[in-house]
Design a protein around this motif. Structure first.
Motif, PDB file in Angstrom:
ATOM      1  N   ASP A   1      16.361  -8.414   7.812  1.00 45.45           N
ATOM      2  CA  ASP A   1      17.863  -8.037   8.012  1.00 45.45           C
ATOM      3  C   ASP A   1      18.747  -9.506   7.815  1.00 45.45           C
ATOM      4  OD1 ASP A   1      19.433  -6.188   7.490  1.00 45.45           O
ATOM      5  OD2 ASP A   1      19.599  -6.097  10.127  1.00 45.45           O
ATOM      6  N   GLY A   2      18.152  -9.976   6.453  1.00 40.48           N
ATOM      7  CA  GLY A   2      18.976 -11.496   6.193  1.00 40.48           C
ATOM      8  C   GLY A   2      18.654 -12.401   7.727  1.00 40.48           C
ATOM      9  N   GLY A   3      17.379 -12.973   8.384  1.00 43.47           N
ATOM     10  CA  GLY A   3      17.166 -13.840   8.821  1.00 43.47           C
ATOM     11  C   GLY A   3      17.457 -13.462  10.420  1.00 43.47           C
ATOM     12  N   ARG A   4      18.281 -11.943  10.531  1.00 41.50           N
ATOM     13  CA  ARG A   4      18.670 -11.845  12.628  1.00 41.50           C
ATOM     14  C   ARG A   4      17.502 -11.420  12.408  1.00 41.50           C
ATOM     15  NH1 ARG A   4      21.879  -8.910   9.065  1.00 41.50           N
ATOM     16  NH2 ARG A   4      24.567  -9.048   9.599  1.00 41.50           N
ATOM     17  N   PHE A   5      15.928 -11.356  12.545  1.00 44.06           N
ATOM     18  CA  PHE A   5      14.760 -11.436  13.528  1.00 44.06           C
ATOM     19  C   PHE A   5      13.494 -11.490  12.155  1.00 44.06           C
ATOM     20  CE2 PHE A   5      11.408  -8.888  15.968  1.00 44.06           C
ATOM     21  CZ  PHE A   5      11.919  -9.923  16.860  1.00 44.06           C
ATOM     22  N   ILE A   6      12.870 -12.669  13.398  1.00 39.77           N
ATOM     23  CA  ILE A   6      11.294 -13.091  12.493  1.00 39.77           C
ATOM     24  C   ILE A   6       9.968 -11.815  13.091  1.00 39.77           C
ATOM     25  CG2 ILE A   6      10.571 -14.995  13.932  1.00 39.77           C
ATOM     26  CD1 ILE A   6       9.411 -16.529  11.344  1.00 39.77           C
ATOM     27  N   ALA A   7       8.931 -10.984  12.757  1.00 36.31           N
ATOM     28  CA  ALA A   7       8.576 -10.232  13.423  1.00 36.31           C
ATOM     29  C   ALA A   7       6.551 -10.683  12.504  1.00 36.31           C
ATOM     30  CB  ALA A   7       8.389  -8.654  13.191  1.00 36.31           C
ATOM     31  N   CYS A   8       5.590 -10.813  13.755  1.00 35.71           N
ATOM     32  CA  CYS A   8       4.016 -10.812  13.098  1.00 35.71           C
ATOM     33  C   CYS A   8       3.942  -9.240  12.438  1.00 35.71           C
ATOM     34  CB  CYS A   8       3.529 -11.596  14.184  1.00 35.71           C
ATOM     35  SG  CYS A   8       3.188 -13.289  14.812  1.00 35.71           S
ATOM     36  N   ASP A   9       3.666 -10.176  11.339  1.00 32.67           N
ATOM     37  CA  ASP A   9       3.507  -8.904  10.513  1.00 32.67           C
ATOM     38  C   ASP A   9       2.354  -7.229  11.584  1.00 32.67           C
ATOM     39  OD1 ASP A   9       4.563  -9.095   8.959  1.00 32.67           O
ATOM     40  OD2 ASP A   9       3.116  -9.360   6.863  1.00 32.67           O
ATOM     41  N   PRO A  10       2.248  -6.030  11.463  1.00 33.00           N
ATOM     42  CA  PRO A  10       1.514  -5.156  11.611  1.00 33.00           C
ATOM     43  C   PRO A  10       0.415  -5.519  11.451  1.00 33.00           C
ATOM     44  CG  PRO A  10       3.350  -3.951  10.316  1.00 33.00           C
ATOM     45  CD  PRO A  10       3.267  -5.858  10.506  1.00 33.00           C
ATOM     46  N   GLU A  11      -0.578  -4.442  11.344  1.00 31.36           N
ATOM     47  CA  GLU A  11      -2.102  -4.157  10.790  1.00 31.36           C
ATOM     48  C   GLU A  11      -2.018  -2.890  10.231  1.00 31.36           C
ATOM     49  OE1 GLU A  11      -5.298  -5.485  13.115  1.00 31.36           O
ATOM     50  OE2 GLU A  11      -4.387  -5.623  14.862  1.00 31.36           O
ATOM     51  N   THR A  12      -2.560  -2.610   9.670  1.00 33.63           N
ATOM     52  CA  THR A  12      -2.726  -1.123   8.556  1.00 33.63           C
ATOM     53  C   THR A  12      -4.106  -0.752   9.124  1.00 33.63           C
ATOM     54  OG1 THR A  12      -1.283  -2.247   6.750  1.00 33.63           O
ATOM     55  CG2 THR A  12      -2.700  -0.516   6.588  1.00 33.63           C
ATOM     56  N   GLY A  13      -3.487   0.777   9.500  1.00 37.55           N
ATOM     57  CA  GLY A  13      -4.573   1.572   9.865  1.00 37.55           C
ATOM     58  C   GLY A  13      -5.208   2.570   8.457  1.00 37.55           C
ATOM     59  N   ASN A  14      -5.321   3.729   9.019  1.00 36.55           N
ATOM     60  CA  ASN A  14      -6.465   4.534   7.707  1.00 36.55           C
ATOM     61  C   ASN A  14      -6.921   5.087   8.865  1.00 36.55           C
ATOM     62  OD1 ASN A  14      -6.755   6.238   5.497  1.00 36.55           O
ATOM     63  ND2 ASN A  14      -8.625   4.558   4.893  1.00 36.55           N
ATOM     64  N   ILE A  15      -6.073   7.172   8.262  1.00 35.42           N
ATOM     65  CA  ILE A  15      -7.302   7.645   8.779  1.00 35.42           C
ATOM     66  C   ILE A  15      -7.086   8.848   8.021  1.00 35.42           C
ATOM     67  CG2 ILE A  15      -6.953  10.191  10.482  1.00 35.42           C
ATOM     68  CD1 ILE A  15      -5.884   8.005  12.739  1.00 35.42           C
ATOM     69  N   GLY A  16      -9.180   9.175   7.411  1.00 30.31           N
ATOM     70  CA  GLY A  16      -8.766  10.499   6.930  1.00 30.31           C
ATOM     71  C   GLY A  16      -9.157   9.685   5.078  1.00 30.31           C
ATOM     72  N   ASN A  17      -8.267  10.766   4.249  1.00 26.46           N
ATOM     73  CA  ASN A  17      -8.483   9.745   2.854  1.00 26.46           C
ATOM     74  C   ASN A  17      -7.657   9.145   2.917  1.00 26.46           C
ATOM     75  OD1 ASN A  17     -10.823  11.028   2.927  1.00 26.46           O
ATOM     76  ND2 ASN A  17     -10.108  12.881   1.847  1.00 26.46           N
ATOM     77  N   ASP A  18      -7.578   7.113   3.026  1.00 23.78           N
ATOM     78  CA  ASP A  18      -6.262   6.384   2.183  1.00 23.78           C
ATOM     79  C   ASP A  18      -5.207   6.982   2.810  1.00 23.78           C
ATOM     80  OD1 ASP A  18      -8.232   5.601   1.216  1.00 23.78           O
ATOM     81  OD2 ASP A  18      -7.959   6.824  -0.971  1.00 23.78           O
ATOM     82  N   ASN A  19      -4.703   7.590   4.746  1.00 27.60           N
ATOM     83  CA  ASN A  19      -3.314   7.540   4.400  1.00 27.60           C
ATOM     84  C   ASN A  19      -2.858   6.360   5.582  1.00 27.60           C
ATOM     85  OD1 ASN A  19      -3.942  10.673   4.233  1.00 27.60           O
ATOM     86  ND2 ASN A  19      -5.715  10.866   5.303  1.00 27.60           N
TER      87      ASN A  19
END
Length: 430
Positions: A283-301
């Protein structure tokens, strides 16, 4: 909650006890609730960082599984919590507990019986103690009548004295009229101050103390420093791989400005980097956050998620607080907004539970497809936020479709997570 298999393995070791579990043949009777209180205080005041268990329905002399059917004094979770809240704990800080009933096979009775487990959740703010005396309960005979002395005075058990520190050591509780040893007291205070933890756990301990962090900039590098121990510091540095990263991420697509930049967030102890995360500037430098992790349940969801007790999540919470210390006046709600686009698990156990949920897998495998209007609207916002020097890795409609699918997956996972928590926290009948 204690897993069934772990409980069964613990019971196999009965009657052996330790500073993690204690066996009881039956529930504490109504005139013996002080003993219940003392046992819980002994269990919560342990120097380890695990939950403790009072397992009821197992003979603590022989290890036989007896069960607790029609057991006098039986309590459920809410009753036990109300009981503890009524006691004069110092700083009104009472132990958190749970009561769960399990079905376990009894060789003695040749059938499945109920076993009640009181869970005393790990607490770092030890030692826990009382700031007022609690009178002893009346002594009763085998018929339930109050025992009197030869002068007709009703006899009572010993009172619980304020200020005494009870603590479980191996399989022994502190005597009810004494405090624990100096050596044990030192271990409890080391636990309270986080001095017994590894470096990553100590960093978590500091991050949870949000009010004692402050922000500064030196050498053109934003820094977050823990005031009570400046050995713990977090620094934002340039991301040397930024040009190879996507300029759009699914969890930030609902912000006003969907374009993102990147930095590294480095966790340092005494100047040494002990952990590094890719971080998204939104948002134009208004906030910085460590990237979340990516999960997968079932077939490529796929969906994005945080775990509440993870370092990356605790860093984000601290930065949000530092960036906007006056929550009543700031108007930017972007951080709360992005958390709605992903899943926030309490712990890794919740992740495992949902990954093995066949109903959730089936629901996600249906493959939600966003409608053309949603895709068009988001793709236009993406195009409007592309800077000239950057090129999209693929067409904006494909990006928009993928982002909307991932947001939908997160929504479905959150719905199942809400149901799981609701069922898990329902009060068992007692």
């Amino acid at each position: 909650m204690l897993k069934q298999k772990i409980l069964e393995n613990i019971i196999k070791m009965a009657p052996d006890e330790n500073d993690h579990w204690d066996f009881k043949l039956q529930w504490y009777k109504n005139n013996d609730r002080n003993s219940l209180l003392i046992d819980i205080m002994n269990m919560v005041n342990t120097p380890h960082h695990d939950d403790c268990y009072i397992i009821i329905g197992v003979n603590d002399d022989t290890g036989e599984i007896i069960g607790v059917k029609n057991n006098d004094g039986r309590m459920n979770k809410q009753q036990l919590q109300d009981f503890l809240r009524s006691k004069p704990f110092a700083q009104n800080f009472y132990p958190m507990t749970d009561v769960t009933t399990y079905k376990v096979f009894s060789v003695t009775k040749e059938k499945m019986v109920d076993i009640d487990v009181i869970t005393i959740f790990n607490e770092n703010s030890v030692p826990v103690y009382l700031d007022r005396d609690i009178e002893g309960e009346y002594l009763l005979d085998k018929n339930g009548n109050i025992i009197k002395d030869n002068k007709g005075k009703k006899l009572k058990k010993h009172k619980i004295t304020q200020g005494l520190i009870y603590s479980r050591i191996d399989d022994s509780n502190t005597p009810s009229d004494e405090s624990t040893s100096d050596a044990q007291m030192e271990l409890l205070w080391r636990k309270r101050l986080g001095l017994d933890l590894d470096i990553f756990s100590r960093f978590k301990y500091c991050l949870k103390d949000i009010k004692n962090w402050f922000y500064t900039e030196t050498e053109y590098k934003p820094k977050y420093i823990y005031q009570l121990n400046p050995d713990f510091m977090i620094e934002e540095v340039k991301d040397d791989q930024e040009e190879h990263r996507s300029r759009f991420v699914s969890w930030a697509h609902t912000l006003m400005n969907v374009h993102v930049d990147y930095r590294y967030i480095q966790l340092k102890y005494r100047g040494v980097v002990i952990k590094e995360y890719v971080a998204t500037v939104m948002d134009g430098g208004r906030f910085i956050a460590c990237d979340p992790e990516t999960g997968n349940i079932g077939n490529d969801n796929f969906f994005d998620y945080y775990v509440k007790d993870s370092l990356r999540y605790l860093v984000n919470e601290m930065i949000d607080n530092i960036s906007f210390p006056n929550k009543s006046t700031h108007t930017w709600e972007g951080y709360n907004q992005i958390k709605k686009n992903l899943v926030v698990f309490q712990n890794n156990f919740e992740i495992d539970v949902l990954k093995n949920n066949l109903s959730l897998q089936h629901e996600l495998n249906k493959k939600y497809i966003p409608n053309k209007e949603e895709i068009s609207r988001l793709s236009h916002r993406i195009c409007n936020n592309v800077e000239n020097k950057y090129e999209l890795w693929t067409d904006p409609e494909r990006i928009a479709k993928q982002f909307l699918m991932e947001k939908y997956n997160a929504l479905v996972v959150n719905q199942y997570l809400h149901r799981y928590r609701k069922n898990k926290n329902s009060i068992p009948k007692g």
